[in-house]
Design a protein around this motif. Structure first.
Motif, PDB file in Angstrom:
ATOM      1  N   THR A 144      52.135  26.435  40.945  1.00 21.36           N
ATOM      2  CA  THR A 144      52.748  27.742  41.145  1.00 21.36           C
ATOM      3  C   THR A 144      51.676  28.802  41.398  1.00 21.36           C
ATOM      4  O   THR A 144      51.826  29.670  42.265  1.00 21.36           O
ATOM      5  N   ILE A 145      50.578  28.720  40.634  1.00 24.63           N
ATOM      6  CA  ILE A 145      49.484  29.678  40.805  1.00 24.63           C
ATOM      7  C   ILE A 145      48.851  29.528  42.181  1.00 24.63           C
ATOM      8  O   ILE A 145      48.579  30.519  42.881  1.00 24.63           O
ATOM      9  N   ILE A 146      48.616  28.284  42.601  1.00 23.34           N
ATOM     10  CA  ILE A 146      47.996  28.039  43.907  1.00 23.34           C
ATOM     11  C   ILE A 146      48.887  28.578  45.025  1.00 23.34           C
ATOM     12  O   ILE A 146      48.415  29.241  45.963  1.00 23.34           O
ATOM     13  N   TRP A 147      50.176  28.295  44.928  1.00 33.44           N
ATOM     14  CA  TRP A 147      51.118  28.775  45.938  1.00 33.44           C
ATOM     15  C   TRP A 147      51.166  30.304  45.951  1.00 33.44           C
ATOM     16  O   TRP A 147      51.169  30.939  47.006  1.00 33.44           O
ATOM     17  N   ARG A 148      51.173  30.913  44.767  1.00 34.83           N
ATOM     18  CA  ARG A 148      51.286  32.368  44.669  1.00 34.83           C
ATOM     19  C   ARG A 148      50.045  33.066  45.239  1.00 34.83           C
ATOM     20  O   ARG A 148      50.162  34.038  45.997  1.00 34.83           O
ATOM     21  N   ALA A 178      47.566  36.170  49.509  1.00 34.04           N
ATOM     22  CA  ALA A 178      46.414  36.336  50.404  1.00 34.04           C
ATOM     23  C   ALA A 178      46.877  36.421  51.859  1.00 34.04           C
ATOM     24  O   ALA A 178      46.331  37.195  52.663  1.00 34.04           O
ATOM     25  N   TRP A 179      47.895  35.641  52.207  1.00 28.18           N
ATOM     26  CA  TRP A 179      48.418  35.679  53.572  1.00 28.18           C
ATOM     27  C   TRP A 179      49.156  36.993  53.838  1.00 28.18           C
ATOM     28  O   TRP A 179      48.982  37.620  54.889  1.00 28.18           O
ATOM     29  N   LYS A 180      49.961  37.439  52.893  1.00 25.23           N
ATOM     30  CA  LYS A 180      50.712  38.681  53.057  1.00 25.23           C
ATOM     31  C   LYS A 180      49.779  39.896  53.179  1.00 25.23           C
ATOM     32  O   LYS A 180      50.088  40.864  53.877  1.00 25.23           O
ATOM     33  N   LYS A 181      48.633  39.825  52.511  1.00 29.95           N
ATOM     34  CA  LYS A 181      47.694  40.960  52.511  1.00 29.95           C
ATOM     35  C   LYS A 181      46.498  40.724  53.431  1.00 29.95           C
ATOM     36  O   LYS A 181      45.446  41.347  53.272  1.00 29.95           O
ATOM     37  N   ARG A 182      46.664  39.802  54.384  1.00 37.92           N
ATOM     38  CA  ARG A 182      45.530  39.426  55.239  1.00 37.92           C
ATOM     39  C   ARG A 182      44.980  40.600  56.048  1.00 37.92           C
ATOM     40  O   ARG A 182      43.817  40.580  56.468  1.00 37.92           O
ATOM     41  N   LYS A 192      41.873  38.700  48.842  1.00 38.21           N
ATOM     42  CA  LYS A 192      42.877  39.699  49.174  1.00 38.21           C
ATOM     43  C   LYS A 192      44.135  39.571  48.311  1.00 38.21           C
ATOM     44  O   LYS A 192      44.908  40.522  48.201  1.00 38.21           O
ATOM     45  N   ALA A 193      44.319  38.417  47.717  1.00 35.94           N
ATOM     46  CA  ALA A 193      45.457  38.259  46.811  1.00 35.94           C
ATOM     47  C   ALA A 193      45.315  39.154  45.587  1.00 35.94           C
ATOM     48  O   ALA A 193      46.310  39.481  44.928  1.00 35.94           O
ATOM     49  N   PRO A 223      52.686  39.042  38.616  1.00 35.45           N
ATOM     50  CA  PRO A 223      51.849  38.079  39.353  1.00 35.45           C
ATOM     51  C   PRO A 223      52.300  37.853  40.787  1.00 35.45           C
ATOM     52  O   PRO A 223      51.540  37.331  41.600  1.00 35.45           O
ATOM     53  N   TRP A 224      53.564  38.224  41.122  1.00 32.04           N
ATOM     54  CA  TRP A 224      54.044  38.047  42.486  1.00 32.04           C
ATOM     55  C   TRP A 224      53.736  39.252  43.370  1.00 32.04           C
ATOM     56  O   TRP A 224      54.033  39.245  44.564  1.00 32.04           O
ATOM     57  N   ILE A 225      53.122  40.281  42.778  1.00 37.09           N
ATOM     58  CA  ILE A 225      52.671  41.439  43.558  1.00 37.09           C
ATOM     59  C   ILE A 225      51.166  41.397  43.753  1.00 37.09           C
ATOM     60  O   ILE A 225      50.651  41.662  44.844  1.00 37.09           O
ATOM     61  N   VAL A 226      50.446  41.041  42.710  1.00 39.13           N
ATOM     62  CA  VAL A 226      48.986  40.965  42.814  1.00 39.13           C
ATOM     63  C   VAL A 226      48.466  39.881  41.864  1.00 39.13           C
ATOM     64  O   VAL A 226      48.935  39.747  40.732  1.00 39.13           O
ATOM     65  N   SER A 227      47.529  39.082  42.336  1.00 37.78           N
ATOM     66  CA  SER A 227      46.887  38.065  41.511  1.00 37.78           C
ATOM     67  C   SER A 227      45.684  38.671  40.811  1.00 37.78           C
ATOM     68  O   SER A 227      45.246  39.780  41.128  1.00 37.78           O
ATOM     69  N   THR A 228      45.140  37.931  39.867  1.00 42.41           N
ATOM     70  CA  THR A 228      43.912  38.356  39.194  1.00 42.41           C
ATOM     71  C   THR A 228      42.711  37.622  39.788  1.00 42.41           C
ATOM     72  O   THR A 228      42.865  36.578  40.440  1.00 42.41           O
ATOM     73  N   VAL A 229      41.529  38.175  39.555  1.00 42.40           N
ATOM     74  CA  VAL A 229      40.301  37.518  40.014  1.00 42.40           C
ATOM     75  C   VAL A 229      40.177  36.140  39.376  1.00 42.40           C
ATOM     76  O   VAL A 229      39.688  35.188  39.996  1.00 42.40           O
ATOM     77  N   MET A 230      40.664  36.022  38.145  1.00 41.16           N
ATOM     78  CA  MET A 230      40.642  34.734  37.443  1.00 41.16           C
ATOM     79  C   MET A 230      41.459  33.695  38.212  1.00 41.16           C
ATOM     80  O   MET A 230      40.998  32.570  38.453  1.00 41.16           O
TER      81      MET A 230
END
Length: 589
Positions: free
Chosen positions: A258-262, A267-271, A301-302, A318-325
Motif C-alpha cells: 500500500t505504501i509503495i503504491w501510494r 509522485a506521478w500526480k505531482k510530477r 515529489k510524493a 497519507p493519500w495527500i502527501v507522503s513522508t520522507v521516511m
C-alpha cells in the motif's frame, strides 16, 4: 468476535499485543507454544503434499493421457506454478491489510482442498479424457488431443489450487512464528526450532509426494493419488480450525504494498511540481529514520506539500502527501530490483526439473530389478540434494569460508546467490550432454540408457537451490526497510513466479522459432538438448550481469546487536546473522 476483524500481523511486528480468539490478551499457559505451532505445521505439510504431488507428475498426465504436446504441457505446468507463487503476494497483502494470518490460512486451505477435489474429479471422469492411444500411434503423433471443453474442469481445478496454495504459502510460517513471544527469553530461544521443523515439513511433504503419491498416480490411478492429497488437506483444515482456542493472534497493521503504491501514485500526480530548494522542506524530513538519498529523486515529489498554508491538515493524510521516511523506504525496495531480476533465470532452470526432465525419464530405462520407478519419483534426488546442501552450507561451507575470508559471515548473501546461479549453468550443461547421449543411444542402438543419468542435473539444481534460496531470503530480509520486512517474502515469491513464467515464454518462443522441431512429444525426434544449451547460454549471460550488479550494490549500514547472555565481545552486525537467524528475528518463511 475479534476473528472477524482480521487477526495476523505485519512481519516484524512481534512486539504487538497478542490476543486469543476472543480478543482478550493471551494467557501463555493456555495458548501458543509448540502445540499451537504443531497444529499450524500440519497445514504446511498438507500444502506441500498437494502442490508437489501435482507439479512433479502433471506433465506425464498431460502428454501421456491427454495427448497434449510437450511444449504446451510444459507451459501448463510452469504457468500453474508461476501463478501459485504470484498469488502468494495477494495472500500476503490480504493478510497484512485486512484478514490477518489465521483467517487467510484457513480460507485458502479450504480453497486448496476444493481445488484438489476438483482435480480428482477432472482426472477420474472418463468424458474429461480423449480416447486411449497405443504406442505406435504415439510414435507417429496420431493420437487424438484432448478438446478444449474437456480441459475446463482441469484448468478450474489447477488454478483453484494455485489460489489456495499461494494464500497458505505466504502466511503459514508467519502465523506459526506468532505462537512464540520473542520478549520471553525461553520462547524466543525455541522459535529457531520452529523454522527448522517448518523446513522439515516442507521437505517431508515434498518427498512423500514424489515417492508415494507419484507411485499411486502412475500405478493405481490419478484419482486415487489426487484423492489422497485432497483428503490430507481436508484433515489439515479440520486440525487448523479445531486448534483455534489454542492460537495467539496479532492484528493486521497494513501492507507495505500500500505504501509503495501510494508513494508511486503521489509522485506521478505531482510530477510537474518543482523540487524544493532543499530536501529539508519535504514532509517529515526531520523525523525520518531512513537516510535521505538523492537517487530516484523523482519519488521525492510524493513528499511535496501542495498547499503550504494548510500544512497541518495535509501532513496527516497519507493519500495527500507522503513522508520522507516512506519515500526513502520505497527507494530502498527499488534498489533491490537489479539483483531481483538476475535471480529469475535460476527458477527458470529449476522449472525444467518439473517438466522436461520428468519427460526425459519416460524415455529412459526406469527399471530397478522388477520395479519400474515412476518418472516423477526421480525428483526425490532433487529434494535430497536440497536437504543435504542446506545442512552442509551451515556446517561446512560457511565455517570454511569464515576461515578463508576472515569474515564472520563466511559467505555473503550475494556470494550464495552467485554460487547458485553458477551451479544452474552447470546443471543445464549436464542436462544438454545427457539428453544428447540419451537421444543418440535411442536412435542408433534402439536402447534406453538408465534414468539414473538424470541424477547429475537434479544434484546440481538442488545444490544451486540450497544456495539461492537462502541467499535470496537473506538478501531481501537484510536489505529491505525495517518497516517493510514482509516485502522480503513478496520479492522472494515473485522471483520464483517470474522464473516459471519466463520458462513458459521461452518454450513458446523456441517452439515457434524452431517450427516445433526442438520440443516434440517424442523426444527422440526432437532436439531438447539444444533448448538446454540455450538455457545454459542465457544463464551465463545472466551470471555476468549479476556480477556487475553485485559489484555495484552497497549493503545497508549495519547496526550492531548484542545477543542475549553475551559479553561485549559477543556483539555482531545484523548482516552477520545467518539466514535462519534472520528468519527467526522477522518471523518469516
Amino acid at each position: 468476535m475479534v476473528l472477524a476483524a482480521g487477526l495476523g500481523g505485519e512481519d516484524g511486528a512481534h512486539n504487538d499485543l497478542a490476543v486469543d480468539f476472543r480478543g482478550i490478551p493471551v494467557d501463555k499457559s493456555r495458548t501458543g507454544g509448540w502445540l499451537a505451532a504443531g497444529l499450524i505445521l500440519v497445514t504446511e505439510l498438507s500444502e506441500r503434499i498437494c502442490v508437489m504431488g501435482i507439479s512433479m507428475n502433471l506433465v506425464t498426465y498431460l502428454v501421456g493421457v491427454l495427448h497434449i504436446s510437450s511444449a504446451k504441457s510444459a507451459n501448463m505446468v510452469t504457468n500453474f506454478m508461476g501463478t501459485l507463487n504470484l498469488l502468494g503476494l495477494f495472500g500476503g497483502f490480504l493478510a497484512d491489510a485486512k484478514l490477518g494470518r489465521y483467517l487467510t490460512v484457513a480460507i485458502f486451505a479450504i480453497i486448496t482442498a476444493l481445488g484438489v477435489s476438483l482435480l480428482t474429479a477432472a482426472t477420474t471422469i472418463p468424458s474429461m479424457r480423449p480416447p486411449p492411444c497405443d504406442d505406435y500411434r504415439k510414435q507417429n503423433h496420431q493420437c487424438i488431443e484432448v478438446k478444449g471443453n474437456q480441459l475446463v474442469l482441469l484448468y478450474a481445478a489447477l488454478y483453484t489450487v494455485a489460489l489456495g496454495g499461494g494464500g497458505i504459502k505466504s502466511n503459514v510460517s508467519g502465523f506459526g512464528s506468532d505462537q512464540f513471544d520473542q520478549t520471553d527469553p525461553k520462547e524466543e530461544k525455541t522459535m529457531i526450532f520452529f523454522f527448522n521443523r517448518f523446513y522439515f515439513c516442507i521437505s517431508m511433504g515434498s518427498l512423500f509426494a514424489v515417492i508415494v503419491l507419484v507411485y499411486v498416480q502412475d500405478n493405481v490411478g490419478r484419482g486415487w493419488g489426487y484423492g489422497i492429497s485432497a483428503g490430507t488437506m481436508v484433515i489439515a483444515v479440520a486440525v487448523l480450525i479445531c486448534g483455534t482456542p489454542r492460537y495467539r493472534f496479532k492484528k493486521p497493521r497494513g501492507s507495505p504494498l500500500t505504501i509503495i503504491w501510494r508513494v508511486s501514485l503521489l509522485a506521478w500526480k505531482k510530477r510537474r511540481h518543482p523540487y524544493p530548494s532543499h530536501p529539508s522542506l519535504l514532509n517529515g524530513y526531520d523525523s525520518a529514520t531512513v537516510p535521505y538519498s538523492e537517487k530516484l529523486k523523482c519519488l521525492d515529489k510524493a513528499a511535496i506539500m501542495d498547499d503550504p498554508t494548510s500544512i497541518g491538515a495535509q501532513k496527516n493524510d497519507p493519500w495527500i502527501v507522503s513522508t520522507v521516511m516512506e519515500v526513502g523506504e520505497v527507494k530502498m525496495v527499488l534498489k533491490l530490483i537489479p539483483i531481483w531480476s538476475t535471480c529469475i533465470l535460476f527458477w527458470t532452470v529449476y522449472s525444467q526439473m518439473t517438466t522436461f526432465t520428468i519427460e526425459q525419464a519416460t524415455f529412459m530405462d526406469r527399471k530397478v530389478g522388477s520395479l519400474v520407478i515412476p518418472s516423477g519419483s526421480y525428483s526425490t534426488f532433487l529434494f535430497i540434494t536440497i536437504l543435504l546442501f542446506t545442512s552442509l552450507n551451515e556446517r561446512l561451507f560457511v565455517p570454511l569460508a569464515r576461515k578463508l575470508t576472515h569474515n564472520a559471515q563466511g559467505l555473503t548473501s550475494l556470494q550464495r546467490i552467485g554460487a547458485g546461479l553458477f551451479l544452474s549453468i552447470l546443471a543445464m550443461v549436464a542436462a544438454a550432454s545427457i539428453e544428447k547421449e540419451r537421444r543418440e543411444t535411442a536412435i542408433q542402438q534402439s536402447t534406453k540408457i538408465s534414468a539414473f543419468w538424470l541424477v547429475p542435473q537434479y544434484f546440481l539444481v538442488g545444490a544451486g537451490e540450497a544456495f539461492v534460496y537462502v541467499g535470496q531470503l537473506e538478501f531481501f530480509i537484510r536489505e529491505a526497510p525495517a518497516r517493510m520486512k514482509s516485502m522480503s517474502t513478496g520479492l522472494f515469491l515473485s522471483t520464483i513466479s517470474m522464473g516459471f513464467f519466463v520458462s513458459s515464454l521461452l518454450v513458446s518462443l523456441v517452439d515457434k522459432a524452431t517450427k516445433k522441431i526442438w520440443l516434440r512429444s517424442n523426444l527422440n525426434k526432437g532436439r531438447l538438448n539444444n533448448f538446454y544449451w540455450l538455457l545454459a547460454v542465457l544463464g551465463g549471460l545472466n551470471f555476468f550481469v549479476f556480477l556487475a550488479f553485485a559489484r555495484g550494490h552497497q549493503y545497508k549500514v549495519q547496526h550492531y546487536i548484542k545477543p542475549k547472555n553475551c559479553s561485549e565481545k559477543g556483539f555482531k552486525p545484523v548482516g552477520d546473522l545467518t539466514a535462519l537467524e534472520m528468519v527467526k528475528e522477522e518471523g518469516m518463511i
